[in-house]
Structures are given as C-alpha cells and as structure tokens.
Design a protein around this motif. Structure first.
Motif, PDB file in Angstrom:
ATOM      1  N   PRO A   7       0.810  -1.225   0.000  1.00 13.05           N
ATOM      2  CA  PRO A   7       0.000   0.000   0.000  1.00 13.05           C
ATOM      3  C   PRO A   7       0.843   1.273   0.000  1.00 13.05           C
ATOM      4  N   TYR A   8       0.161   2.400  -0.134  1.00 12.84           N
ATOM      5  CA  TYR A   8       0.846   3.684  -0.244  1.00 12.84           C
ATOM      6  C   TYR A   8       1.388   4.143   1.114  1.00 12.84           C
ATOM      7  N   LEU A   9       2.170   5.207   1.099  1.00 13.31           N
ATOM      8  CA  LEU A   9       2.853   5.696   2.289  1.00 13.31           C
ATOM      9  C   LEU A   9       1.894   5.946   3.447  1.00 13.31           C
ATOM     10  N   GLY A  10       0.705   6.503   3.162  1.00 12.01           N
ATOM     11  CA  GLY A  10      -0.241   6.830   4.220  1.00 12.01           C
ATOM     12  C   GLY A  10      -0.636   5.632   5.071  1.00 12.01           C
ATOM     13  N   TYR A  11      -0.698   4.464   4.472  1.00 13.21           N
ATOM     14  CA  TYR A  11      -1.036   3.234   5.199  1.00 13.21           C
ATOM     15  C   TYR A  11       0.019   2.954   6.267  1.00 13.21           C
ATOM     16  N   PHE A  12       1.282   3.152   5.911  1.00 14.28           N
ATOM     17  CA  PHE A  12       2.368   2.901   6.865  1.00 14.28           C
ATOM     18  C   PHE A  12       2.505   4.039   7.871  1.00 14.28           C
ATOM     19  N   GLN A  13       2.091   5.241   7.487  1.00 15.46           N
ATOM     20  CA  GLN A  13       2.024   6.320   8.464  1.00 15.46           C
ATOM     21  C   GLN A  13       0.990   5.994   9.536  1.00 15.46           C
TER      22      GLN A  13
END
Length: 224
Positions: A7-13
């Motif tokens: 997934p995109y960066l926001g998911y890991f944020q």
C-alpha cells in the motif's frame, strides 16, 4: 485495516501512529478492489500491478482467498521499472522474499509483506488479526469495529481519511472511545527525471529514498 498489496505511504504512516494494528481479515473480499493491486512508477506514467488470486468471489472473506502464481512476473515488472533507481539493490531482495514466498493464503501472504516492509521501515506496533479476536461476529461495519476496540481495551481508534464517511464520532463517544483520522501531508521526491507521480505503492518511496528518509516521511502526517 484490510491488508493490501504494497500500500501507499499513508497506510504505513497509520501503522506508525498506532500502538496496536489490526489486520481486518474476516470481512468480505472485494473483487477488482485494491487488496491485491496497486500502482508503481513507469516511464509512461503510473502502472498497475496485480497479484493473481484464486477463489475471490462475492461470498468469500479475505482470509478465504488464495494467491495465484504470478510472483515472478511481478518481480520482472518491478525490476524493469526500478532497476536504475538509487535504492534498487537494497529493496529488490525484500521484494523477492515477499513475492517468492510459498504462502498461498492471501491474508498471510499480505501479512508477511506488510511485516517485512514495517521491519525495513522500523515500525513495530502490536499486531493482530481480527479473525483471532473474541468479538460478536454477527456485527457489521462500525459496530464490528467498536466490538474489536472493546476487545482490545483501547481508548482511541485511528483510521485513514477514507474512513470519515464510514464512522460516526457520537457512536464512538458513547462507547468512551475517541475517533481520529490520520491526514498524510504532501510528500514529494525525485523519480528519475520525470514529473512526480504521487500516491504510488510504498515500493516507489523505498526505491527512491534512503531508509533514513523513508523514516522521515513516515512522520509527515497529522491526526485529528
């Protein structure tokens, strides 16, 4: 959160922001959704990648779906698009471990992918599968989330911006829970010599940025 393919960066944020992260695996699998798909960089713009799945019908839960056999093909696509990126030699072995794993259950396949990526990003919340938690499985939607929160004994539930239309602050307040949403800030970096393409897979972030810079990007969010 439902598990997704790189997934995109926001998911890991979001994972970075929480103390406990729950893989929401005992909900309906959405065919042609984004659980097994994502976008990566290509010289012609963003390119979709799709992990082959088997048994993904409208009646299937995510944890009942199997993984197909196109892992090597996906690796070749990633190698073709990113072989000249500055951190290819660091990230490609990670992608090989993930995409060539023998696991055939989709949830466990994606769980491994998420955990391996989190290990690289140095993110380590407590980790759960929703299917393993004691809760009222007749509940759906918001009520099921509230039941999970009760089981875990938490005082705040944090979701991505897309959840704003799904959850009601008053309902959470009635259960002595705070409902919050993470809001990723705009992040931009150099992708070869082309115009920046935002919101691609985390693969793209890691291919073009050092481990240290990825760690900085993980902090580029607000919670409200």
């Amino acid at each position: 959160m439902q598990p997704y393919l790189f997934p995109y960066l926001g998911y890991f944020q979001l994972i970075k922001a929480v103390d406990m992260f729950v893989i929401y695996d005992d909900v309906q699998y959405i065919k042609r959704g984004w659980i097994n798909r994502n976008h990566i960089f290509s010289q012609n713009g963003k390119q979709r990648i799709t992990l082959q799945v088997l048994g993904g019908s409208l009646n299937s839960l995510i944890n009942q779906v199997k993984v197909g056999s196109n892992g090597e093909k996906l690796l070749k696509t990633l190698q073709h698009n990113y072989s000249k990126s500055p951190y290819f030699k660091d990230i490609f072995p990670l992608l090989e471990r993930i995409l060539l794993q023998k696991e055939k259950n989709l949830v466990h396949f994606l769980d491994y992918a998420l955990k391996q990526t989190c290990e690289y990003l140095n993110v380590h919340p407590k980790w759960y599968f929703s299917s393993s938690l004691t809760k009222d499985n007749t509940l759906q939607g918001q009520d099921k989330i509230l039941s999970i929160c009760k089981t875990l004994g938490v005082n705040e539930y944090i979701n991505l911006p897309g959840g704003r239309g799904l959850y009601n602050h008053e309902k959470f307040h009635q259960k002595d829970l705070r409902l919050s949403f993470i809001q990723p800030r705009a992040v931009e970096y150099q992708q070869f010599n082309t115009s920046f393409i935002p919101n691609l897979s985390i693969i793209d972030v890691m291919m073009f940025n050092s481990q240290k810079q990825c760690g900085r990007f993980l902090k580029e969010y607000d919670v409200n």
